[in-house]
Motif scaffolding. Structure first.
Motif, PDB file in Angstrom:
ATOM      1  N   PHE A 240      39.774  43.845  44.994  1.00 57.34           N
ATOM      2  CA  PHE A 240      41.218  44.013  45.191  1.00 57.34           C
ATOM      3  C   PHE A 240      41.991  42.813  44.641  1.00 57.34           C
TER       4      PHE A 240
ATOM      5  N   ILE B 140      47.261  48.143  49.121  1.00 63.02           N
ATOM      6  CA  ILE B 140      46.038  48.938  48.954  1.00 63.02           C
ATOM      7  C   ILE B 140      46.361  50.427  48.983  1.00 63.02           C
TER       8      ILE B 140
ATOM      9  N   LEU C  16      47.859  52.036  45.854  1.00 65.33           N
ATOM     10  CA  LEU C  16      47.031  52.216  44.658  1.00 65.33           C
ATOM     11  C   LEU C  16      46.805  53.701  44.388  1.00 65.33           C
TER      12      LEU C  16
ATOM     13  N   LEU D  37      41.439  53.116  43.868  1.00 68.68           N
ATOM     14  CA  LEU D  37      40.978  52.888  45.232  1.00 68.68           C
ATOM     15  C   LEU D  37      39.523  53.348  45.401  1.00 68.68           C
TER      16      LEU D  37
END
Length: 191
Positions: free
Chosen positions: A104, A118, A121, A126
């Protein structure tokens, strides 16, 4: 060599994993106790930090391999290994988490990794991060199992050869232990 008592590889892995874990933890413990002393942590402790991270990673991976071999040993002995499987799940998860954290950081070009970033994404990125992060610890586990199973097969072959050798005795000579029974007849060789 006959009669040689060798320490099994998995025992060396256990000791290496333990040593790495203790050395990595040592710098953290020193830093924690240094906060309670006048003057704080010594300057050299900051230089030890990167090495402690390497030692911690090595300890985690060697520990996973040793746990996989321990599971195999318990299986051969007919003993339960649920506690070792639980440890494997925890440490494989931690390894995957560390791999994902690094991935990440690369995906976000060094920007802070947050839950909001996150979930923003795209699905493919991911899935790639999560899948590839888990791939290395899972691969290490499966490779350890393959090595352990190969050791089982080699051990069975060595045990069978030892039985044949005990039955045959030394290649030359007569009498007990020479390949001939006391009555002068050759013993039957098991296959």
């Amino acid at each position: 060599m006959k009669g040689e008592n060798k320490t099994p590889v998995h025992r060396w892995l256990l000791w290496a994993a333990l040593a790495c874990a203790l050395l990595a933890s040592w710098s953290h413990v020193v830093a924690a106790f240094a906060r309670l002393e006048h003057g704080g942590a010594p300057a050299w402790l900051a230089r030890v930090g990167p090495l402690a991270a390497v030692l911690a990673a090595v300890a985690l991976d060697l520990g996973l391999i040793a746990l996989a071999w321990g599971i195999g040993q318990r299986r051969r002995l007919g003993r339960p290994a649920g506690d070792l499987w639980a440890a494997v799940a925890v440490f494989a998860g931690l390894s995957a988490f560390a791999n994902a954290g690094h991935a990440f950081t690369v995906v976000f070009d060094g920007a802070p990794v947050t839950w909001a970033a996150i979930v923003a994404l795209d699905g493919w990125t991911l899935a790639s991060v999560i899948g590839l992060a888990a791939a290395l610890p899972l691969l290490a586990l499966w490779l350890a199992r393959v090595v352990e199973l190969d050791a089982d097969i080699e051990g069975e072959g060595a045990a069978a050869a030892a039985v044949v050798e005990l039955d045959q005795g030394p290649a030359a000579g007569h009498g007990p232990g020479s390949g001939e029974a006391q009555n002068g007849h050759k013993p039957v060789t098991r296959k």
